[in-house]
Design a protein around this motif. Structure first.
Motif, PDB file in Angstrom:
ATOM      1  N   GLN A 245      -8.142   1.377 -15.689  1.00 56.08           N
ATOM      2  CA  GLN A 245      -7.504   1.948 -14.637  1.00 56.08           C
ATOM      3  C   GLN A 245      -7.120   1.350 -13.627  1.00 56.08           C
ATOM      4  N   ASP A 246      -8.251   0.724 -12.758  1.00 53.88           N
ATOM      5  CA  ASP A 246      -8.205   0.008 -11.764  1.00 53.88           C
ATOM      6  C   ASP A 246      -7.226  -1.131 -11.918  1.00 53.88           C
ATOM      7  N   ASN A 247      -7.441  -1.824 -13.079  1.00 58.69           N
ATOM      8  CA  ASN A 247      -6.664  -3.036 -13.373  1.00 58.69           C
ATOM      9  C   ASN A 247      -5.105  -2.667 -13.343  1.00 58.69           C
ATOM     10  N   LYS A 248      -4.731  -1.628 -13.744  1.00 59.08           N
ATOM     11  CA  LYS A 248      -3.478  -1.090 -14.071  1.00 59.08           C
ATOM     12  C   LYS A 248      -2.930  -1.029 -12.573  1.00 59.08           C
ATOM     13  N   MET A 249      -3.756  -0.046 -11.803  1.00 57.48           N
ATOM     14  CA  MET A 249      -3.179   0.029 -10.202  1.00 57.48           C
ATOM     15  C   MET A 249      -2.866  -1.043  -9.651  1.00 57.48           C
ATOM     16  N   ALA A 250      -3.875  -1.958  -9.646  1.00 55.43           N
ATOM     17  CA  ALA A 250      -3.683  -3.166  -9.101  1.00 55.43           C
ATOM     18  C   ALA A 250      -2.380  -3.863  -9.376  1.00 55.43           C
ATOM     19  N   VAL A 251      -2.092  -3.951 -10.807  1.00 52.01           N
ATOM     20  CA  VAL A 251      -0.920  -4.597 -11.327  1.00 52.01           C
ATOM     21  C   VAL A 251       0.190  -3.986 -10.676  1.00 52.01           C
ATOM     22  N   VAL A 252       0.448  -2.655 -10.699  1.00 53.19           N
ATOM     23  CA  VAL A 252       1.590  -1.978 -10.095  1.00 53.19           C
ATOM     24  C   VAL A 252       1.582  -2.265  -8.540  1.00 53.19           C
ATOM     25  N   CYS A 253       0.582  -2.325  -7.724  1.00 52.93           N
ATOM     26  CA  CYS A 253       0.785  -2.628  -6.360  1.00 52.93           C
ATOM     27  C   CYS A 253       1.340  -4.066  -6.258  1.00 52.93           C
ATOM     28  N   GLU A 254       0.920  -4.886  -7.080  1.00 48.18           N
ATOM     29  CA  GLU A 254       1.256  -6.447  -6.844  1.00 48.18           C
ATOM     30  C   GLU A 254       2.682  -6.664  -7.538  1.00 48.18           C
ATOM     31  N   LYS A 255       2.904  -5.961  -8.490  1.00 44.53           N
ATOM     32  CA  LYS A 255       4.384  -6.280  -8.905  1.00 44.53           C
ATOM     33  C   LYS A 255       5.381  -5.792  -8.079  1.00 44.53           C
ATOM     34  N   ILE A 256       5.355  -4.659  -7.488  1.00 42.67           N
ATOM     35  CA  ILE A 256       6.035  -4.358  -6.453  1.00 42.67           C
ATOM     36  C   ILE A 256       5.997  -4.986  -5.123  1.00 42.67           C
ATOM     37  N   GLY A 257       4.787  -5.744  -4.822  1.00 44.35           N
ATOM     38  CA  GLY A 257       4.600  -6.560  -3.689  1.00 44.35           C
ATOM     39  C   GLY A 257       4.511  -5.741  -2.340  1.00 44.35           C
ATOM     40  N   LEU A 258       3.526  -4.466  -2.617  1.00 42.17           N
ATOM     41  CA  LEU A 258       3.306  -3.573  -1.803  1.00 42.17           C
ATOM     42  C   LEU A 258       2.417  -4.126  -0.408  1.00 42.17           C
ATOM     43  N   LYS A 259       2.970  -3.704   0.660  1.00 38.93           N
ATOM     44  CA  LYS A 259       2.245  -4.443   1.796  1.00 38.93           C
ATOM     45  C   LYS A 259       1.898  -3.200   2.847  1.00 38.93           C
ATOM     46  N   GLU A 260       0.766  -3.576   3.693  1.00 44.30           N
ATOM     47  CA  GLU A 260       0.433  -2.305   4.647  1.00 44.30           C
ATOM     48  C   GLU A 260       1.538  -1.811   5.359  1.00 44.30           C
ATOM     49  N   GLY A 261       1.480  -0.420   5.630  1.00 46.22           N
ATOM     50  CA  GLY A 261       2.364   0.041   6.395  1.00 46.22           C
ATOM     51  C   GLY A 261       3.608   0.605   5.671  1.00 46.22           C
ATOM     52  N   GLU A 262       3.986   0.129   4.417  1.00 52.41           N
ATOM     53  CA  GLU A 262       5.088   0.463   3.749  1.00 52.41           C
ATOM     54  C   GLU A 262       5.139   1.824   3.120  1.00 52.41           C
ATOM     55  N   THR A 263       6.187   2.552   3.025  1.00 54.57           N
ATOM     56  CA  THR A 263       6.225   3.836   2.517  1.00 54.57           C
ATOM     57  C   THR A 263       6.574   3.547   0.858  1.00 54.57           C
ATOM     58  N   MET A 264       5.791   4.572   0.296  1.00 53.57           N
ATOM     59  CA  MET A 264       6.008   4.563  -1.385  1.00 53.57           C
ATOM     60  C   MET A 264       5.912   5.782  -1.818  1.00 53.57           C
ATOM     61  N   LEU A 265       7.069   6.217  -2.738  1.00 51.73           N
ATOM     62  CA  LEU A 265       7.161   7.530  -3.289  1.00 51.73           C
ATOM     63  C   LEU A 265       6.898   7.361  -4.767  1.00 51.73           C
ATOM     64  N   ASP A 266       5.794   8.241  -5.074  1.00 53.57           N
ATOM     65  CA  ASP A 266       5.344   7.946  -6.605  1.00 53.57           C
ATOM     66  C   ASP A 266       5.787   9.365  -7.182  1.00 53.57           C
ATOM     67  N   ILE A 267       6.703   9.283  -8.047  1.00 52.82           N
ATOM     68  CA  ILE A 267       7.476  10.396  -8.708  1.00 52.82           C
ATOM     69  C   ILE A 267       6.447  10.775  -9.953  1.00 52.82           C
ATOM     70  N   GLY A 268       6.052  12.044 -10.169  1.00 49.51           N
ATOM     71  CA  GLY A 268       5.283  12.432 -11.254  1.00 49.51           C
ATOM     72  C   GLY A 268       3.713  11.728 -11.166  1.00 49.51           C
TER      73      GLY A 268
END
Length: 510
Positions: A245-268
């Motif tokens: 599960q940690d692998n998956k969450m890391a993949v999600v954040c990297e695939k969207i190029g998540l950066k510090e301070g960005e706003t993110m909406l996680d639906i469901g």
């Protein structure tokens, strides 16, 4: 932050167990099944990966001929005209469909005969409690899987060993013929759910499912409390469920190029673990949405314990249709679309489009069905819909999801199919569930235990063999002003393949 209700279990209230080992095999034949098998430590390797009957022996032309031919014949015999034909068509279409699907699912040959079945009698695998059932299904007279599943939940039949292992041999003792009970559920319940998907209907079906009890889910999800597929990083090692599960969450954040301070909406957002991960590890400002009050309480409690302020991130109990039209840098939705419904997916994706900044990115994870289906796929899917995810109907082949996303104005940036990863995840969920058997039965009863035991074991197989799968899709707005070059580094399919070739010294012509 949400305060704890006296009836809501939080993480401190759960007695966690370490995922038990898989039960040792007892049904191996000692002979080759006719094809090469796998021996990966990351999944439950199939001892008998046989194919059943399916679309290759199903003819839409014959079905169409039957639908038109039966009322045509009746009209001819009665000397009627156009109105008579229309009347008979309306009256006979459902009986013709039932008869046709029953016949084809019962008598169609297997998709291929490459895998040799052991040919052991039904009673080698299962034990019936009633004499009439023992007389009806014995020897090579296989029991329909849908009939068996209902009997198992009612305690009328038992497995002669570990449920998962015996299901691996199901082609040897069960058939995938459609039954009358199956048709009744399709017509009387499933079609109604698919047609409407109203807000009130979703409240009635989804909220009680996820508010059943956090302990219920903790007993198979483990400490991460993530109800979606993990990611295997090493097929030759049995990573823990938490590692997956940690692998998956890391993949999600990297695939969207998540950066510090960005706003993110996680639906469901479920129990808010991705929101916590993205907040802690990437410094994002996350709003998680769930329709379940229990999940909201759990998620906000986890954020508070992790030292994440409510000003940075929070979990909100809200229906997706009520989301304020605020703009976000990134949007994620992991297997939330199944509860939206196939008829409403494009509209839902357009809603997401309107909430995403023009230079933003969205991650979509959805369960899927293969186009080249087998009858077992439908029987498994309808069991899931009836007992596990009532009202969830958005499992389709990949092309439909792409069509809906593009219709909503998105461009698909990347797709990964992670069905085998889901199988590895489910394998661990199944073992957790079995390991918590006494606690589960004490609170929810033996029938509830069996419902989920059968679902989890069967799903280990379904996701591994392709009956069901899961797609990870990353999309951006299809605008001329979308700077696609900025997303190059997160196209990991391309970058990963190139890196592997370079590492092996094979990336350049001499």
């Amino acid at each position: 932050m949400t305060t704890k209700s006296k009836d809501v279990e939080l993480s401190d209230d759960i007695q966690w167990i370490e995922t038990p080992a898989q039960a040792p095999p007892k049904f191996e034949t000692g002979e080759s099944c006719g094809i090469a098998l796998t021996n990966a430590k990351s999944i439950n390797n199939p001892p008998l990966p046989a194919d059943g009957p399916g679309n290759e022996s199903f003819s839409n032309l014959l079905l169409g001929g039957a639908i038109i031919g039966v009322p045509g014949l009746l009209t001819y015999l009665l000397g009627g005209g156009k109105k008579t034909f229309i009347f008979f068509t309306l009256v006979t279409v459902l009986p013709v469909l039932v008869a046709f699907w029953t016949y084809t699912s019962t008598f169609s040959p297997r998709t291929n005969e490459k895998v040799k079945l052991p040919g052991r009698p039904v009673e080698h695998y299962i034990t019936f409690k009633r004499d009439e059932d023992r007389a009806k299904w014995s020897g090579r007279n296989k029991i329909p899987m849908q009939t068996f599943s209902e009997m198992y939940l009612d305690g009328l039949v038992d497995f002669n060993g570990d449920v998962l292992e015996i299901l691996e041999y199901r082609h040897d003792w069960a058939s995938f013929a459609f039954t009358w009970d199956l048709f009744k559920f399709i017509v009387g319940t499933f079609f109604v759910d698919v047609l409407f998907h109203t807000k009130a209907q979703d409240e009635e079906q989804i909220r009680p499912n996820y508010d059943r009890g956090n302990d219920h889910y903790a007993w198979f999800l483990g400490p991460r409390m993530i109800y979606t597929s993990g990611i295997i990083s090493d097929p030759d090692r049995e990573e823990t469920l938490e590692e997956l599960q940690d692998n998956k969450m890391a993949v999600v954040c990297e695939k969207i190029g998540l950066k510090e301070g960005e706003t993110m909406l996680d639906i469901g957002c479920g129990w808010g673990t991705l929101a916590k991960f993205a907040s802690l590890n990437y410094g994002a400002k996350v709003t998680g949405l769930t329709i379940a009050e229990n999940q909201t309480a759990w998620g906000n409690d986890a954020l508070r314990k992790a030292g994440i302020s409510e000003e940075q991130s929070r979990i909100v109990c809200m229906d997706y249709r009520d989301i304020p039209r605020t703009k976000y840098d990134k949007i994620t939705q992991l297997e939330m679309g199944e509860h939206v419904g196939i008829r409403k997916l494009t509209g839902f994706f357009r809603q997401c489009y309107d909430m995403l900044n023009d230079d933003g990115c969205m991650y979509v994870q959805l369960s899927g069905l293969r186009q080249a289906w087998q009858y077992e796929d439908f029987i498994w899917g309808l069991y899931l819909n009836k007992y596990i995810f009532r009202g969830a109907d958005a499992s389709t082949p990949l092309w439909y999801y792409v069509k809906c996303l593009e219709g909503a104005g998105f461009e698909v940036k990347g797709i990964d199919t992670v069905g085998v990863h889901y199988s590895g995840t489910l394998w661990r969920w199944y073992r957790n569930w079995v390991g918590n058997i006494e606690a589960i039965k004490a609170k929810y009863g033996p029938r509830w235990y069996r419902i989920w035991e059968l679902f989890l074991a069967w799903s280990v197989i379904a996701s591994r063999q392709g009956s069901a799968t899961c797609y990870q899709m990353v999309v951006v707005k299809n605008l001329n002003s979308t700077h696609r070059i900025n997303g190059l580094a997160s196209q990991f399919g391309l970058m990963g393949a190139l890196a592997k070739s370079r590492e092996a010294g094979k990336s350049r012509l001499p």
